[in-house]
Design an enzyme around this catalytic site. Structure first.
Site, short mmCIF file in Angstrom:
data_model
loop_
_atom_site.label_atom_id
_atom_site.label_comp_id
_atom_site.label_asym_id
_atom_site.label_seq_id
_atom_site.Cartn_x
_atom_site.Cartn_y
_atom_site.Cartn_z
N TYR A 4 53.06 41.19 37.14
CA TYR A 4 52.60 41.38 35.75
C TYR A 4 53.17 42.63 35.10
O TYR A 4 52.69 43.03 34.05
CB TYR A 4 51.07 41.52 35.69
CG TYR A 4 50.28 40.52 36.48
CD1 TYR A 4 50.29 39.18 36.15
CD2 TYR A 4 49.50 40.94 37.55
CE1 TYR A 4 49.53 38.27 36.89
CE2 TYR A 4 48.75 40.04 38.28
CZ TYR A 4 48.77 38.71 37.95
OH TYR A 4 48.03 37.83 38.67
N CYS B 20 62.02 43.25 51.67
CA CYS B 20 63.45 43.04 51.51
C CYS B 20 63.85 42.61 50.12
O CYS B 20 64.51 41.59 49.96
CB CYS B 20 63.92 42.03 52.54
SG CYS B 20 63.63 42.63 54.19
N GLY C 265 36.98 39.54 32.24
CA GLY C 265 38.19 39.96 31.54
C GLY C 265 38.23 41.39 31.03
O GLY C 265 39.25 41.83 30.50
N GLU D 226 31.12 37.25 33.59
CA GLU D 226 31.72 37.15 34.93
C GLU D 226 32.75 38.25 35.19
O GLU D 226 33.93 37.96 35.37
CB GLU D 226 32.43 35.80 35.07
CG GLU D 226 31.51 34.62 35.00
CD GLU D 226 32.26 33.31 34.90
OE1 GLU D 226 31.67 32.28 35.22
OE2 GLU D 226 33.44 33.31 34.49
N PRO D 227 32.34 39.50 35.21
CA PRO D 227 33.32 40.56 35.45
C PRO D 227 33.76 40.59 36.91
O PRO D 227 32.93 40.47 37.82
CB PRO D 227 32.54 41.84 35.11
CG PRO D 227 31.11 41.48 35.39
CD PRO D 227 30.97 40.01 35.06
N GLY D 228 35.03 40.72 37.15
CA GLY D 228 35.55 40.90 38.50
C GLY D 228 36.19 42.27 38.59
O GLY D 228 35.66 43.21 39.19
N ARG D 229 37.32 42.38 37.90
CA ARG D 229 38.10 43.62 37.93
C ARG D 229 37.27 44.85 37.54
O ARG D 229 37.37 45.90 38.16
CB ARG D 229 39.26 43.48 36.94
CG ARG D 229 40.23 44.64 36.95
CD ARG D 229 41.19 44.56 35.74
NE ARG D 229 41.64 43.23 35.45
CZ ARG D 229 42.80 42.71 35.89
NH1 ARG D 229 43.61 43.42 36.61
NH2 ARG D 229 43.14 41.48 35.57
N ARG E 4 50.84 43.05 42.03
CA ARG E 4 50.58 43.08 40.58
C ARG E 4 51.70 43.73 39.78
O ARG E 4 51.97 43.34 38.66
CB ARG E 4 49.24 43.76 40.29
CG ARG E 4 48.05 43.06 40.93
CD ARG E 4 46.72 43.51 40.37
NE ARG E 4 46.55 43.17 38.97
CZ ARG E 4 46.78 43.95 37.97
NH1 ARG E 4 47.13 45.21 38.18
NH2 ARG E 4 46.65 43.55 36.74
N1 LLP Z 1 35.85 34.19 35.12
C1 LLP Z 1 36.88 33.33 35.20
C2 LLP Z 1 36.66 31.92 34.88
C3 LLP Z 1 38.14 33.79 35.58
O1 LLP Z 1 39.14 32.95 35.65
C4 LLP Z 1 38.31 35.16 35.89
C5 LLP Z 1 39.61 35.67 36.30
C6 LLP Z 1 37.21 36.01 35.82
C7 LLP Z 1 35.98 35.49 35.42
C8 LLP Z 1 37.28 37.47 36.15
O2 LLP Z 1 38.13 38.15 35.33
P1 LLP Z 1 38.22 39.77 35.44
O3 LLP Z 1 36.90 40.31 34.96
O4 LLP Z 1 38.47 40.10 36.86
O5 LLP Z 1 39.36 40.13 34.55
N2 LLP Z 1 45.34 38.19 39.25
C9 LLP Z 1 45.26 38.72 37.91
C10 LLP Z 1 43.96 38.40 37.24
C11 LLP Z 1 43.68 36.93 37.20
C12 LLP Z 1 42.30 36.65 36.66
C13 LLP Z 1 41.91 35.25 36.93
N3 LLP Z 1 40.62 34.91 36.45
C14 LLP Z 1 45.51 40.23 37.94
O6 LLP Z 1 45.75 40.76 39.00
O7 LLP Z 1 45.50 40.87 36.90
#
Ligand code: LLP
Length: 463
Positions: free
Chosen positions: A364, A391, A278, A320-323, A360
């Site tokens: 959002y 379109c 997050g 759990e970082p993704g973004r 996005r």
């Molecule tokens: N862990 C869990 C359980 C999650 O559901 C998520 C993201 C993450 C980790 C990773 O979160 P991050 O570090 O990437 O913020 N599509 C949306 C974001 C949806 C996130 C869903 N879960 C966007 O484009 O902003």
């Protein structure tokens, strides 16, 4: 396009929503390192390079639209997270942000673990050789098949999201003669300051089991009774694109509170907690994200303090970082197709992609910035809206940004910070062909996800 038709300055500020760029940046040729990946640089003759390669050359070789992923930056971010948390914690990259076999190999090499949330992500992780014990399976409605595959493969943990799933996973593990390591995902009741669709710790939403009303304590009670489960900890994910550390701290405190309750009731000290992902990134120069070492320090301190107060052994922490890992590492490169100036309002710059490669902004209200990268321009800044070729009028990639007034068809423009949730949420709307992802490193570029073709589209159409 005449200059007078696109006045910069106060007239533009009038039409911008409050809080957005009040004035254009002083020099549009400068790329803010905050929003561009590490190896992006401008060249003396006005071009732009990534990983030492000219973007104009990349466009020629790979076409546009395309995502260019800065591999060195990706690896550096993995290392920063790994080192910030150290050997007594675990970093799980959230594959939903962007996943491919190459990415899985990089994660493996950099010592990260992987969070997957579907059978498809699990298959990709396993196909690329991620050891199953370093994989966590998430999801609020995992199918029996997904659970079975994960248990059979020997994933390191399954994060249980509901009361039904506690029983489902236990039965499947029993049937396979296994004892599955699990965590229970709780909602801690925090209102994260982010878009409603990506906030996940308040109670009125689909994820997790509420701490409130003793629900989570009841889930622990049930999980501890089932032979097929080895309950290793509690999980909390409060949302995404968050800058304020307060939410994470409250979550950590409440999760440790549950560990203390569990110890008091069952005499069991659960050894792990996962505080989710997050962490926000900079999409524009106005954003000021926290660094991994800051979040690590804050979380470690709060968990240690709360555990000491509750006389608990400090659990092993995971995140759990993704973004925050992949988001800043890529930009989307587009070719400008048409330019439509609206006197006194803004200029619409249409590109060869759109909401199919970046949903996005529409979904959002996300903010992005954009730059002319194929040449230098000293024309005055003009307020633009970068739109796609789909379109509908909501097909907006960048809502409000500035480009030089002489931006013209054939120019290459790039939108930075599109590494996360752009390719992974890309669609075939209007039968668009999803763009490739090209990894760039040390003067070499290679396709890691190829561009979709019309044959790909027709292959699925079996009527
Ligand atoms: N862990 C869990 C359980 C999650 O559901 C998520 C993201 C993450 C980790 C990773 O979160 P991050 O570090 O990437 O913020 N599509 C949306 C974001 C949806 C996130 C869903 N879960 C966007 O484009 O902003």
């Amino acid at each position: 396009m005449s200059r007078s038709a696109h006045p910069a300055g106060p007239r533009h500020a009038d039409v911008l929503p409050e809080g957005h760029y009040a004035a254009p940046p002083t020099d549009l040729n400068v790329l803010d390192p905050k929003v561009w990946s590490q190896t992006v640089a401008r060249t003396a003759d006005g071009g732009t390079t990534v990983g030492g390669i000219e973007v104009a050359r990349l466009a020629e070789e790979f076409g546009t639209p395309a995502y260019f992923l800065d591999e060195a930056d990706f690896r550096a971010r993995c290392a920063a997270w790994r080192d910030a948390f150290g050997p007594d914690a675990d970093v799980f990259y959230a594959g939903k942000a962007f996943l491919s076999r190459a990415v899985v190999r990089w994660l493996h090499e950099e010592g990260l673990n992987l969070d997957v949330c579907s059978g498809g992500e699990l298959a990709t992780a396993l196909a690329a050789g991620m050891p199953a014990e370093r994989i966590a399976l998430h999801g609020n409605n995992k199918s029996e098949e997904e659970i079975e595959r994960a248990v059979a493969a020997g994933v390191g943990r399954i994060v249980l999201d509901s009361f039904q799933e506690i029983v489902r996973v236990a039965h499947i593990a029993d049937r396979l003669g296994k004892r599955q390591r699990v965590q229970i995902r709780v909602t801690v009741g925090v209102e994260a300051h982010t878009h409603e669709f990506i906030a996940t710790a308040h109670e009125d939403q689909k994820f997790g089991i509420a701490l409130a009303g003793g629900q989570a304590a009841e889930a622990v009670r049930r999980a501890l009774k089932l032979d097929g489960l080895e309950l290793i900890g509690i999980h909390s994910h409060i949302g995404s694109q968050i800058f304020d550390m307060a939410g994470f701290e409250v979550a950590a405190r409440r999760v440790v509170g549950l560990l203390a309750e569990v110890r008091d009731e069952h005499g069991v000290e659960l050894p792990e907690i996962d505080l989710g992902g997050g962490l926000g990134i900079a999409y524009t120069s106005d954003d000021d994200p926290r660094e991994p070492h800051e979040i690590a320090k804050a979380l470690n301190e709060i968990v240690a303090r709360e555990c000491e107060a509750a006389k608990l052994r400090t659990p092993r922490i995971s995140v759990e970082p993704g973004r925050a890992i992949v988001g800043p590492t890529a930009f989307t490169l587009y070719t400008v197709g048409t330019v439509k100036p609206l006197d006194g309002l803004r200029t619409y710059v249409s590109v060869d992609g759109g909401m199919s490669d970046n949903i996005r902004t529409a979904l959002y209200d996300a903010e992005y910035t954009v730059a002319l990268v194929s040449r230098r321009s000293d024309a005055e800044p003009v307020l633009v809206r970068v739109v796609g070729k789909h379109c509908e009028s909501g097909d907006i990639v960048v809502k409000d940004a500035f480009l030089p007034a002489d931006v013209a068809p054939g120019d290459l423009i790039a939108v930075p910070a599109t590494g996360a949730y752009c390719r992974s949420m890309a669609s075939n709307y209007n039968h668009a062909l999803r763009p490739p992802v090209v990894a760039v490193r040390d003067g070499e570029a290679r396709v890691i996800v190829r561009r979709e073709t019309e044959e790909d589209l027709l292959r699925l159409d079996v009527g």
